[in-house]
Write a protein that holds these residues in place. Structure first.
Motif, PDB file in Angstrom:
ATOM      1  N   GLU A  92       0.832  -1.207   0.000  1.00 52.44           N
ATOM      2  CA  GLU A  92       0.000   0.000   0.000  1.00 52.44           C
ATOM      3  C   GLU A  92       0.864   1.254   0.000  1.00 52.44           C
ATOM      4  N   HIS A  93       1.922   1.226   0.769  1.00 50.42           N
ATOM      5  CA  HIS A  93       2.806   2.382   0.856  1.00 50.42           C
ATOM      6  C   HIS A  93       3.399   2.739  -0.506  1.00 50.42           C
ATOM      7  N   MET A  94       3.793   1.747  -1.265  1.00 46.13           N
ATOM      8  CA  MET A  94       4.426   1.994  -2.559  1.00 46.13           C
ATOM      9  C   MET A  94       3.410   2.395  -3.629  1.00 46.13           C
ATOM     10  N   ARG A  95       2.168   1.940  -3.523  1.00 46.35           N
ATOM     11  CA  ARG A  95       1.169   2.208  -4.563  1.00 46.35           C
ATOM     12  C   ARG A  95       0.277   3.396  -4.238  1.00 46.35           C
ATOM     13  N   ALA A  96       0.467   4.015  -3.100  1.00 40.68           N
ATOM     14  CA  ALA A  96      -0.414   5.102  -2.693  1.00 40.68           C
ATOM     15  C   ALA A  96      -0.157   6.360  -3.510  1.00 40.68           C
ATOM     16  N   GLY A  97      -1.227   6.884  -4.119  1.00 36.87           N
ATOM     17  CA  GLY A  97      -1.127   8.153  -4.835  1.00 36.87           C
ATOM     18  C   GLY A  97      -1.655   9.318  -4.028  1.00 36.87           C
ATOM     19  N   TRP A  98      -2.376   9.020  -2.934  1.00 38.02           N
ATOM     20  CA  TRP A  98      -2.925  10.076  -2.098  1.00 38.02           C
ATOM     21  C   TRP A  98      -3.229   9.500  -0.726  1.00 38.02           C
ATOM     22  N   PHE A  99      -2.996  10.303   0.315  1.00 41.97           N
ATOM     23  CA  PHE A  99      -3.348   9.925   1.677  1.00 41.97           C
ATOM     24  C   PHE A  99      -3.864  11.144   2.406  1.00 41.97           C
ATOM     25  N   GLU A 100      -4.908  10.942   3.189  1.00 39.60           N
ATOM     26  CA  GLU A 100      -5.416  12.021   4.027  1.00 39.60           C
ATOM     27  C   GLU A 100      -6.072  11.428   5.261  1.00 39.60           C
ATOM     28  N   ALA A 101      -6.179  12.239   6.308  1.00 41.96           N
ATOM     29  CA  ALA A 101      -6.803  11.836   7.564  1.00 41.96           C
ATOM     30  C   ALA A 101      -7.716  12.959   8.032  1.00 41.96           C
ATOM     31  N   ARG A 102      -8.875  12.580   8.547  1.00 40.78           N
ATOM     32  CA  ARG A 102      -9.853  13.554   9.030  1.00 40.78           C
ATOM     33  C   ARG A 102     -10.528  13.026  10.293  1.00 40.78           C
ATOM     34  N   GLU A 103     -11.061  13.956  11.083  1.00 42.11           N
ATOM     35  CA  GLU A 103     -11.886  13.570  12.221  1.00 42.11           C
ATOM     36  C   GLU A 103     -13.327  13.453  11.761  1.00 42.11           C
ATOM     37  N   LYS A 104     -14.039  12.491  12.327  1.00 43.04           N
ATOM     38  CA  LYS A 104     -15.438  12.275  11.978  1.00 43.04           C
ATOM     39  C   LYS A 104     -16.308  12.541  13.194  1.00 43.04           C
ATOM     40  N   LYS A 105     -17.244  13.484  13.037  1.00 46.28           N
ATOM     41  CA  LYS A 105     -18.155  13.858  14.110  1.00 46.28           C
ATOM     42  C   LYS A 105     -19.570  13.877  13.582  1.00 46.28           C
ATOM     43  N   ALA A 106     -20.470  13.196  14.292  1.00 42.68           N
ATOM     44  CA  ALA A 106     -21.892  13.179  13.929  1.00 42.68           C
ATOM     45  C   ALA A 106     -22.087  12.785  12.466  1.00 42.68           C
ATOM     46  N   GLY A 107     -21.259  11.855  12.000  1.00 47.25           N
ATOM     47  CA  GLY A 107     -21.392  11.374  10.635  1.00 47.25           C
ATOM     48  C   GLY A 107     -20.797  12.272   9.577  1.00 47.25           C
ATOM     49  N   LYS A 108     -20.182  13.377   9.962  1.00 44.58           N
ATOM     50  CA  LYS A 108     -19.601  14.311   9.002  1.00 44.58           C
ATOM     51  C   LYS A 108     -18.088  14.384   9.189  1.00 44.58           C
ATOM     52  N   LEU A 109     -17.387  14.509   8.067  1.00 43.86           N
ATOM     53  CA  LEU A 109     -15.939  14.604   8.102  1.00 43.86           C
ATOM     54  C   LEU A 109     -15.496  16.043   8.285  1.00 43.86           C
ATOM     55  N   GLY A 110     -14.482  16.245   9.108  1.00 48.36           N
ATOM     56  CA  GLY A 110     -13.935  17.578   9.339  1.00 48.36           C
ATOM     57  C   GLY A 110     -12.820  17.894   8.362  1.00 48.36           C
ATOM     58  N   ASP A 111     -12.047  18.919   8.706  1.00 48.81           N
ATOM     59  CA  ASP A 111     -10.934  19.328   7.857  1.00 48.81           C
ATOM     60  C   ASP A 111      -9.814  18.275   7.905  1.00 48.81           C
ATOM     61  N   GLU A 112      -8.941  18.347   6.905  1.00 47.20           N
ATOM     62  CA  GLU A 112      -7.810  17.434   6.868  1.00 47.20           C
ATOM     63  C   GLU A 112      -6.892  17.678   8.066  1.00 47.20           C
ATOM     64  N   LEU A 113      -6.368  16.597   8.613  1.00 47.69           N
ATOM     65  CA  LEU A 113      -5.465  16.670   9.747  1.00 47.69           C
ATOM     66  C   LEU A 113      -4.020  16.551   9.269  1.00 47.69           C
ATOM     67  N   ALA A 114      -3.148  17.187  10.002  1.00 48.91           N
ATOM     68  CA  ALA A 114      -1.723  17.089   9.681  1.00 48.91           C
ATOM     69  C   ALA A 114      -1.230  15.673   9.989  1.00 48.91           C
ATOM     70  N   TRP A 115      -0.304  15.218   9.181  1.00 46.57           N
ATOM     71  CA  TRP A 115       0.269  13.887   9.389  1.00 46.57           C
ATOM     72  C   TRP A 115       1.712  13.878   8.907  1.00 46.57           C
ATOM     73  N   ARG A 116       2.419  12.879   9.326  1.00 47.89           N
ATOM     74  CA  ARG A 116       3.798  12.693   8.881  1.00 47.89           C
ATOM     75  C   ARG A 116       4.105  11.203   8.832  1.00 47.89           C
ATOM     76  N   LYS A 117       5.096  10.865   8.041  1.00 46.03           N
ATOM     77  CA  LYS A 117       5.508   9.478   7.966  1.00 46.03           C
ATOM     78  C   LYS A 117       6.398   9.130   9.154  1.00 46.03           C
ATOM     79  N   GLY A 118       6.029   8.066   9.846  1.00 49.90           N
ATOM     80  CA  GLY A 118       6.829   7.631  10.984  1.00 49.90           C
ATOM     81  C   GLY A 118       8.035   6.825  10.575  1.00 49.90           C
ATOM     82  N   GLY A 119       8.082   6.439   9.279  1.00 47.82           N
ATOM     83  CA  GLY A 119       9.230   5.690   8.787  1.00 47.82           C
ATOM     84  C   GLY A 119       8.948   4.205   8.704  1.00 47.82           C
TER      85      GLY A 119
END
Length: 510
Positions: A72-99
């Protein structure tokens, strides 16, 4: 970005490396949804997590860890993370690769939580991986009017950095015509490990799964399904962005190499069969007959041409309402967006239908007002925001080359990228007509992209006043030099009249 089912030996290695990580969560519920979309696959995982432990001296947790496999890591063209509240997605969250995890093929991604969590607090997070190169045609060769089937191979298991109470996996096919699929093991299940309902395969539920343990030990999981759309890839997209302060103009041109990576055509192409299916509105699944491209709002004079010449079979719709485009632009609040709910749409029919295994090269370009994408900061710096690529829905991009050519004399250039790239931005000099020293340019190269990468890239630079005058002065000096040179040449060479007069006088003397 990685599908993996680690073996017992791998888990033995991973456990001491990751179990020390604090804070410690417990995933009370995990749902992984795999959406099969032909050339790309979207994997959305929802984690409902509870903080159960903190290191001594800490009162809150600020990060959440996601573990994925190397595939998955090698084939990923996009990654994002969001918080989900009351069935709705919030803004994108910051992330980093842990290695990469030492001694294994797994990779770690660290997500920054929207708010610090205290002990016994819960949060729901959603991660999305968009993967490329997810399918192969099976059979690899079909006749023009035959149905198209694809074989998906990937990770249908759940790999969690924390203990999981309950989890399930849903695999969604675009059609209910699923010819076959792998049989998963019964580990961590209390009943049938897989069920099929229409176009959806459900794996699990899985109960009481230890940390760093995959719910599926069979790798890769396979699904053979029918796909009723062409499998399209962009082998190469070269975007050139040229900035003109004097003309208040922004020119964007894309050179695109399009490929139909579905089953190859068996035998010869039949124009008669194609026209018959067209009249009956029953196009074969593997035939690409038209494209729809979403372009920025307020663009001017779009043009399309290929190796033969102008492509006249196009239809341009100016400034169509699009909340999706508006959301991306609003996220880039550093730029003014006077028409934030609009986008332009260009519908194009290639010069010929593109069958499986065929390529098509074409160029699309347009002009737009520079003021729509450029602003000046209080410290006198210019900020330019330009999309990274032309979005084509359901299409994977193998290679993107993005070049921006700035006005001559621009300096203090920096680039802000919304995603990691394979190499650092490269600066070079582009020389064209009326240039003296050449224009500074920046090149960005990225492999494996999806339509989600059609987000603004920001270029910051300064342009001194003398740089604005450099081109007019160069043109003025060149023009004056031409006229002065012509005058000097005329004075240096005797005229025909003068030479003729001398000859007449000499004849009279004789």
């Amino acid at each position: 970005m990685i599908p993996i089912r680690p073996s017992a030996a791998l888990l033995f290695i991973l456990a001491p490396l990751l179990s020390f990580a604090a804070p410690t969560f417990k995933n009370t519920a995990v749902v992984k949804t795999i959406d099969l979309q032909g050339p790309i696959t979207t994997e959305t995982t929802t984690y409902t997590a509870q903080l159960i432990r903190l290191d001594p001296g800490e009162s809150t947790a600020t990060e959440f860890e996601v573990i994925v496999g190397n595939d998955e890591h090698m084939r990923a063209g996009w990654f994002e993370a969001r918080e989900k509240k009351a069935g709705k997605l919030g803004d994108e969250l910051a992330w980093r690769k842990g290695g990469k995890i030492e001694g294994s093929s797994a990779h770690s991604y660290i997500i920054t939580l929207p708010i610090p969590l205290q002990i016994d607090s819960s949060i729901t997070l959603t991660t999305t991986f968009v993967l490329t190169d997810s399918v192969t045609p099976k059979p690899a060769t079909i006749a023009q009017n035959e149905d198209q089937y694809l074989l998906w191979k990937g990770d249908a298991g759940i790999l969690s950095a924390y203990e999981m109470e309950i989890g399930r996996v849903k695999i969604k096919s675009p059609t209910p015509q699923i010819l076959s699929y792998s049989e998963p093991p019964t580990a961590y299940t209390q009943s049938n490990p897989i069920t099929k309902s229409g176009a959806v395969l459900t794996l699990g539920p899985y109960h009481s799964v230890p940390a760093l343990t995959s719910t599926l030990s069979v790798a890769p999981f396979e699904v053979h399904y029918r796909f009723n759309d062409p499998v399209i890839s962009v082998k190469e997209l070269k975007r050139a962005v040229e900035v003109s302060h004097w003309g208040n103009n922004l020119n964007i041109e894309d050179k695109i190499t399009l490929s139909n990576t579905g089953p190859n055509l068996k035998g010869h192409f039949s124009r008669i069969d194609y026209m018959r299916s067209k009249s009956q509105r029953k196009f074969p699944a593997q035939v690409l007959s038209d494209l729809t491209m979403r372009l920025p709002p307020k663009i001017q004079v779009p043009y399309v041409y290929d190796t033969i010449g102008n492509v006249s079979t196009t239809h341009f719709r100016h400034s169509v309402s699009s909340e999706r485009y508006a959301t991306k632009i609003r996220a880039a609040s550093r730029l003014p967006v006077p028409h934030e709910k609009e986008e332009s749409v260009l519908e194009m029919r290639p010069r010929y239908p593109i069958m499986g295994g065929w390529d098509y090269n074409f160029t699309i370009g347009w002009d737009q007002s520079l003021s729509e994408s450029l602003r000046k900061t209080v410290d006198g710096q210019w900020v330019l925001g330009v999309g990274f690529l032309t979005a084509l829905q359901g299409v994977q991009y193998e290679s993107i080359q993005w070049d921006v050519i700035l006005p001559e004399g621009a300096r203090d250039i920096s680039v802000e990228l919304p995603f990691p790239t394979d190499t650092a931005p490269e600066k070079y000099t582009h020389t064209t007509y009326l240039d003296t020293l050449g224009r500074p340019a920046v090149r960005v190269i990225k492999e494996r992209c999806t339509e989600q990468c059609a987000v603004p890239v920001y270029v910051k630079y300064t342009l001194p006043v003398q740089a604005n005058l450099q081109k007019p002065l160069a043109v003025t000096v060149a023009a004056l030099s031409f006229f002065v040179g012509a005058m000097a040449l005329k004075r240096a060479l005797p005229s025909d009249r003068h030479r003729g007069g001398v000859a007449i006088k000499e004849v009279k003397k004789q």
